[in-house]
Design a protein around this motif. Structure first.
Motif, mmCIF file in Angstrom:
data_model
loop_
_atom_site.group_PDB
_atom_site.id
_atom_site.type_symbol
_atom_site.label_atom_id
_atom_site.label_comp_id
_atom_site.label_asym_id
_atom_site.label_seq_id
_atom_site.Cartn_x
_atom_site.Cartn_y
_atom_site.Cartn_z
ATOM 1 N N ALA A 2 0.831 -1.198 0.000
ATOM 2 C CA ALA A 2 0.000 0.000 0.000
ATOM 3 C C ALA A 2 0.869 1.252 0.000
ATOM 4 O O ALA A 2 0.526 2.251 -0.641
ATOM 5 C CB ALA A 2 -0.930 -0.007 1.215
ATOM 6 N N CYS A 3 1.999 1.215 0.707
ATOM 7 C CA CYS A 3 2.927 2.354 0.690
ATOM 8 C C CYS A 3 3.422 2.616 -0.726
ATOM 9 O O CYS A 3 3.471 3.762 -1.179
ATOM 10 C CB CYS A 3 4.116 2.074 1.620
ATOM 11 S SG CYS A 3 3.717 2.066 3.375
ATOM 12 N N ASN B 100 10.110 5.399 1.699
ATOM 13 C CA ASN B 100 10.967 5.083 2.843
ATOM 14 C C ASN B 100 10.289 4.104 3.794
ATOM 15 O O ASN B 100 10.937 3.201 4.343
ATOM 16 C CB ASN B 100 11.348 6.361 3.588
ATOM 17 C CG ASN B 100 12.345 7.199 2.819
ATOM 18 O OD1 ASN B 100 13.101 6.669 2.000
ATOM 19 N ND2 ASN B 100 12.368 8.501 3.068
ATOM 20 N N ARG B 101 8.982 4.279 3.989
ATOM 21 C CA ARG B 101 8.242 3.347 4.857
ATOM 22 C C ARG B 101 8.271 1.937 4.271
ATOM 23 O O ARG B 101 8.516 0.956 4.978
ATOM 24 C CB ARG B 101 6.795 3.793 5.020
ATOM 25 C CG ARG B 101 6.602 5.004 5.895
ATOM 26 C CD ARG B 101 5.198 5.057 6.463
ATOM 27 N NE ARG B 101 4.981 3.958 7.412
ATOM 28 C CZ ARG B 101 3.829 3.750 8.040
ATOM 29 N NH1 ARG B 101 2.794 4.531 7.818
ATOM 30 N NH2 ARG B 101 3.693 2.745 8.874
ATOM 31 N N ALA B 102 8.002 1.839 2.963
ATOM 32 C CA ALA B 102 8.009 0.528 2.315
ATOM 33 C C ALA B 102 9.401 -0.081 2.362
ATOM 34 O O ALA B 102 9.558 -1.283 2.632
ATOM 35 C CB ALA B 102 7.542 0.669 0.863
ATOM 36 N N PHE B 103 10.425 0.733 2.105
ATOM 37 C CA PHE B 103 11.799 0.230 2.103
ATOM 38 C C PHE B 103 12.166 -0.341 3.462
ATOM 39 O O PHE B 103 12.769 -1.426 3.557
ATOM 40 C CB PHE B 103 12.764 1.365 1.727
ATOM 41 C CG PHE B 103 14.172 0.901 1.472
ATOM 42 C CD1 PHE B 103 14.596 0.597 0.189
ATOM 43 C CD2 PHE B 103 15.078 0.758 2.518
ATOM 44 C CE1 PHE B 103 15.881 0.158 -0.057
ATOM 45 C CE2 PHE B 103 16.378 0.322 2.295
ATOM 46 C CZ PHE B 103 16.777 0.021 0.994
ATOM 47 N N LEU C 259 12.610 -4.289 -2.889
ATOM 48 C CA LEU C 259 13.641 -3.304 -2.568
ATOM 49 C C LEU C 259 14.278 -2.785 -3.857
ATOM 50 O O LEU C 259 14.513 -1.581 -4.015
ATOM 51 C CB LEU C 259 14.719 -3.928 -1.678
ATOM 52 C CG LEU C 259 14.348 -4.207 -0.216
ATOM 53 C CD1 LEU C 259 15.523 -4.870 0.495
ATOM 54 C CD2 LEU C 259 13.958 -2.926 0.502
ATOM 55 N N ALA C 260 14.552 -3.718 -4.782
ATOM 56 C CA ALA C 260 15.129 -3.323 -6.064
ATOM 57 C C ALA C 260 14.159 -2.435 -6.834
ATOM 58 O O ALA C 260 14.566 -1.466 -7.496
ATOM 59 C CB ALA C 260 15.476 -4.570 -6.877
ATOM 60 N N GLU C 261 12.881 -2.735 -6.730
ATOM 61 C CA GLU C 261 11.868 -1.927 -7.417
ATOM 62 C C GLU C 261 11.848 -0.503 -6.872
ATOM 63 O O GLU C 261 11.707 0.464 -7.631
ATOM 64 C CB GLU C 261 10.501 -2.583 -7.244
ATOM 65 C CG GLU C 261 9.390 -1.952 -8.049
ATOM 66 C CD GLU C 261 8.075 -2.699 -7.903
ATOM 67 O OE1 GLU C 261 7.034 -2.027 -7.807
ATOM 68 O OE2 GLU C 261 8.100 -3.945 -7.881
ATOM 69 N N ILE C 262 12.008 -0.368 -5.560
ATOM 70 C CA ILE C 262 12.063 0.967 -4.961
ATOM 71 C C ILE C 262 13.307 1.710 -5.445
ATOM 72 O O ILE C 262 13.255 2.905 -5.768
ATOM 73 C CB ILE C 262 12.059 0.866 -3.419
ATOM 74 C CG1 ILE C 262 10.696 0.358 -2.933
ATOM 75 C CG2 ILE C 262 12.360 2.228 -2.787
ATOM 76 C CD1 ILE C 262 10.632 0.096 -1.448
#
Length: 286
Positions: A62-63, A89-92, A110-113
């Motif tokens: 959702a983040c 940052n929250r998702a990471f 993480l790679a997608e972020i």
């Protein structure tokens, strides 16, 4: 004295009238404010607001969705670009903790972020490094017999995420995941066979894999079986069978399947439609 009494008698009703008028205005004002407040509270939430609730509860997907809506200005997202980095940052943070525990999917996210803002097949240097790290996790999990490790490793080799694109290696991992019942791997492997990314196009094998995923209950696969019947792609050409499979997909919320049902229904007479719906009532997918 008489004049004073007359003046007082005139001002008394006038003052009372003003007081009553002010009270009435205040009453109406409060009623309007209350109705407006209730209307705002009862107004349905838009997509961004619903997703934001999940994000605040700690859902990393959702983040990411909030960040994407903020970037693109979709879903009713406000014009607040600084919030993009907040949600990323929250998702990471959440996925980083999961990735350290050996979660290959989290490593992929993480790679997608790290690649946020870039469009495939372009990668930032940080994303390429993160995808290579994710591949190492997924291949290790696959070697241990993990179904998701096989699926994600196959996915990465299919699209060249952290590695050179290698359809044969992708197929090897996807076949292992498919044999263990991973529906998404069945569909991705079917695409390899259908598009000739294996030695030659094989629509029959592709259709068999899609049907296998459909029998597990995958909504997209159910719709694709209907497509295969409609287009005679590895399945018997049949508009009636296509209708039945579309109906199963529609029951699982596939909107595209619902639209395809409506399109088929427009070409049938009322009697033909009743007959096919009677057939649907006893239809058992196999």
């Amino acid at each position: 004295m008489l004049n004073d009494l007359t003046s007082s008698s005139l001002f008394l009703p006038l003052g009372l009238f003003i007081a009553l008028a002010v009270a009435l205005v205040l009453l109406v004002w409060n009623m309007v404010a209350e109705l407006t407040h209730r209307r705002l509270k009862s107004r349905p939430l838009n997509t961004y607001q619903r997703t934001r609730r999940k994000a605040k509860a700690g859902d990393p997907k959702a983040c990411m969705a909030c960040a994407e809506m903020l970037e693109k200005g979709t879903g009713g997202a406000p014009d607040k670009p600084h919030l993009i980095h907040y949600y990323l940052n929250r998702a990471f943070t959440i996925w980083y903790g999961m990735a350290r525990q050996g979660d290959g999917y989290a490593a992929l996210k993480l790679a997608e972020i790290c690649n946020f803002g870039h469009t495939y097949p372009k990668f930032s240097k940080y994303a390429d490094r993160a995808y290579r790290a994710a591949l190492a996790v997924n291949e290790a999990n696959a070697a241990a017999g993990d179904i998701n490790g096989c699926a994600y490793a196959g996915y990465q080799y299919r699209y060249g995420l952290g590695c050179a694109t290698d359809y044969d290696t992708a197929a090897m991992y996807l076949e292992r995941a498919a044999d263990m019942g991973h529906a998404a791997s069945m569909k991705l492997l079917a695409d390899l066979y259908l598009n000739g990314l294996k030695p030659r196009p094989d629509p029959v094998t592709a259709a068999r894999l899609v049907r296998q995923a459909a029998l597990i209950g995958d909504p997209e696969a159910l719709e694709r079986v209907g497509d295969n019947h409609l287009d005679n792609t590895g399945e018997v050409a049949s508009r009636e069978l296509a209708y039945c499979w579309y109906a199963l997909a529609a029951r699982k919320g596939r909107r595209q399947a619902m639209r395809k049902l409506e399109t088929l229904e427009q070409d049938w007479t009322p009697k033909q439609l009743r007959d096919i719906q009677d057939r649907l009532a006893t239809f058992v997918p196999a």
